[in-house]
Design a protein around this motif. Structure first.
Motif, PDB file in Angstrom:
ATOM      1  N   MET A   1      59.126  55.023  40.998  1.00 24.20           N
ATOM      2  CA  MET A   1      59.812  54.441  42.158  1.00 24.20           C
ATOM      3  C   MET A   1      59.575  52.924  42.204  1.00 24.20           C
ATOM      4  SD  MET A   1      61.663  55.362  44.711  1.00 24.20           S
ATOM      5  CE  MET A   1      61.603  56.456  46.101  1.00 24.20           C
ATOM      6  N   ALA A   2      58.391  52.501  41.754  1.00 27.35           N
ATOM      7  CA  ALA A   2      58.048  51.078  41.797  1.00 27.35           C
ATOM      8  C   ALA A   2      58.525  50.316  40.561  1.00 27.35           C
ATOM      9  CB  ALA A   2      56.538  50.920  41.941  1.00 27.35           C
ATOM     10  N   THR A   3      58.651  51.032  39.435  1.00 30.42           N
ATOM     11  CA  THR A   3      59.009  50.328  38.206  1.00 30.42           C
ATOM     12  C   THR A   3      60.532  50.294  37.985  1.00 30.42           C
ATOM     13  OG1 THR A   3      58.719  52.359  36.923  1.00 30.42           O
ATOM     14  CG2 THR A   3      56.821  50.886  37.073  1.00 30.42           C
TER      15      THR A   3
ATOM     16  N   ALA B   1      53.223  50.424  51.874  1.00 35.84           N
ATOM     17  CA  ALA B   1      52.416  49.299  51.384  1.00 35.84           C
ATOM     18  C   ALA B   1      52.104  49.470  49.892  1.00 35.84           C
ATOM     19  CB  ALA B   1      51.119  49.211  52.189  1.00 35.84           C
ATOM     20  N   HIS B   2      51.797  50.687  49.496  1.00 34.93           N
ATOM     21  CA  HIS B   2      51.463  50.937  48.089  1.00 34.93           C
ATOM     22  C   HIS B   2      52.679  50.685  47.198  1.00 34.93           C
ATOM     23  CE1 HIS B   2      48.849  52.450  44.991  1.00 34.93           C
ATOM     24  NE2 HIS B   2      49.811  53.246  44.557  1.00 34.93           N
ATOM     25  N   LEU B   3      53.836  51.158  47.654  1.00 34.21           N
ATOM     26  CA  LEU B   3      55.073  50.957  46.889  1.00 34.21           C
ATOM     27  C   LEU B   3      55.329  49.462  46.688  1.00 34.21           C
ATOM     28  CD1 LEU B   3      57.707  52.041  45.624  1.00 34.21           C
ATOM     29  CD2 LEU B   3      58.705  52.085  47.904  1.00 34.21           C
ATOM     30  N   LYS B   4      55.178  48.697  47.751  1.00 32.72           N
ATOM     31  CA  LYS B   4      55.430  47.248  47.654  1.00 32.72           C
ATOM     32  C   LYS B   4      54.432  46.607  46.691  1.00 32.72           C
ATOM     33  CE  LYS B   4      56.102  42.950  50.075  1.00 32.72           C
ATOM     34  NZ  LYS B   4      55.505  42.273  48.934  1.00 32.72           N
TER      35      LYS B   4
ATOM     36  N   ALA C   1      46.541  55.504  36.376  1.00 29.94           N
ATOM     37  CA  ALA C   1      46.609  56.790  37.088  1.00 29.94           C
ATOM     38  C   ALA C   1      47.978  56.808  37.769  1.00 29.94           C
ATOM     39  CB  ALA C   1      45.506  56.900  38.116  1.00 29.94           C
ATOM     40  N   ILE C   2      48.587  57.967  37.798  1.00 30.44           N
ATOM     41  CA  ILE C   2      49.971  58.044  38.260  1.00 30.44           C
ATOM     42  C   ILE C   2      50.039  58.563  39.685  1.00 30.44           C
ATOM     43  CG2 ILE C   2      52.247  59.037  37.739  1.00 30.44           C
ATOM     44  CD1 ILE C   2      51.112  56.893  35.748  1.00 30.44           C
ATOM     45  N   TRP C   3      50.411  57.664  40.592  1.00 23.88           N
ATOM     46  CA  TRP C   3      50.488  58.043  42.004  1.00 23.88           C
ATOM     47  C   TRP C   3      51.851  58.684  42.294  1.00 23.88           C
ATOM     48  CZ3 TRP C   3      54.329  55.464  44.771  1.00 23.88           C
ATOM     49  CH2 TRP C   3      54.808  54.272  44.197  1.00 23.88           C
TER      50      TRP C   3
END
Ligand code: ASP
Length: 324
Positions: free
Chosen positions: A95-97, A303-306, A247-249
């Motif tokens: 989702m972030a990449t 926040a983590h995604l950003k 590690a894969i969240w």
């Protein structure tokens, strides 16, 4: 008087919407879209979660695998789904990449979803077909360099966890591998067992059983310290690739506009599921654990995604990898 009537009217309208939105939810089985193949790591984690959350919500949760393009096809489907709590998404670091990797991404990770909360950070393992000769990571690196073009590395498409881990590996050893994309690492692992591909880096949720039964060769884990369920397997860092940590969240999402009472219900049931003894035990067998409760919230996932988008965007752009 007029004012009071107007207020009564608003209260009626709100009250009429509330039972359908919140009190009755879920009145039928919600669907969680898994954007990778059945039998792979995202699928396995989500199926365990669906059982635990389903028991709390008193509804069965259905899993739908919508695969392809590193998970972005499934995510796009949920971004466009009716925001009624009946279509949800579990997606990982992809989702972030995805925004840096896909020039024509059909959704906006930061704006098109209601984040529900983080689920788990899953370690990865570097594995190979059992016939691959090198006995350890040092020998593997020498072997890969000596056999350029002959060794295939399987992944789950651009932006998948397995893709990112492979990119990191290739850049650390300064050697390219033939990369073969699959629609998930479930089928990629089957190809590895059949020696169609030789190498993979995949989550422990997919590899632990095969490692423990010695069906695959394992060269290392991607965590800072060794894992309790496979204490003999060294970390990649201690085997020479210093600080090779990944590690894969995973996060749970609903489409943007999902009513707040439903989001709240989902957050509460996610948090309860993460504490469910059977869920925790199932994850432990797969060498992972649920996140702490304070990370299973919309604010923490947002926040983590950003932070992850800010971290990976420049790395990916610098590497020059993308899909048109
Ligand atoms: N988690 C895998 C990956 O990103 C894909 C999958 O779940 O099949 O490599």
């Amino acid at each position: 008087m007029l004012k009071r009537a107007a207020i009564a009217c608003v209260a009626f309208a709100f009250g009429a919407a509330l039972p359908a939105a919140a009190q009755e939810y879920p009145a039928r089985p919600p669907v969680i879209v898994v954007p990778f193949s059945a039998g792979g790591p995202t699928d396995t984690l989500t199926r365990h979660l669906a059982v635990a959350m389903g028991a709390i919500l008193k509804q069965q949760i259905i899993i739908e695998n919508v695969v392809g393009a590193g998970g972005t096809i499934g995510a796009a489907k949920v971004a466009k789904a009716k925001p009624d709590g009946y279509t949800l998404l579990v997606y990982h670091i992809g989702m972030a990449t995805a925004p840096a990797l896909y020039r024509r991404l059909p959704f906006n990770p930061a704006n098109d979803f209601e984040p529900i909360g983080l689920i788990s950070d899953v370690p990865m393992t570097f594995i190979a077909n059992e016939k691959l000769p090198p006995a350890n990571l040092k020998d593997l690196i020498a072997y890969v360099k000596a056999n350029k073009g002959k060794i295939s590395y399987g992944n789950a498409g651009l932006g998948a966890a397995s893709h990112l881990c492979g990119l990191l590996f290739m850049s650390r050893i300064d050697t390219d591998l033939n990369t073969v994309p699959y629609k998930g690492t479930g089928p990629a692992l089957a190809a590895l067992l059949g020696n169609e591909i030789q190498l993979m880096c995949d989550q422990t949720t997919n590899t632990t059983g095969h490692i423990l039964s010695k069906k695959v060769k394992v060269y290392g884990v991607t965590t800072r310290t060794r894992l309790g369920v496979m204490p003999d397997v060294p970390t990649l860092s201690e085997s020479g690739l210093k600080d090779f940590e990944i590690a894969i969240w995973h996060g749970l999402y609903a489409p943007k506009g999902t009513p707040k009472p439903i989001v709240d219900r989902l957050v509460a049931s996610l948090q309860a599921a993460l504490k469910d003894a059977r869920f925790v035990e199932n994850l432990a067998k797969l060498a992972t654990e649920p996140v702490a409760q304070e990370r299973a919230t919309p604010a923490a996932l947002r926040a983590h995604l950003k932070a992850e988008m800010d971290k990976w965007g420049p790395i990916i752009r610098k590497a020059g990898v993308y899909a048109d």
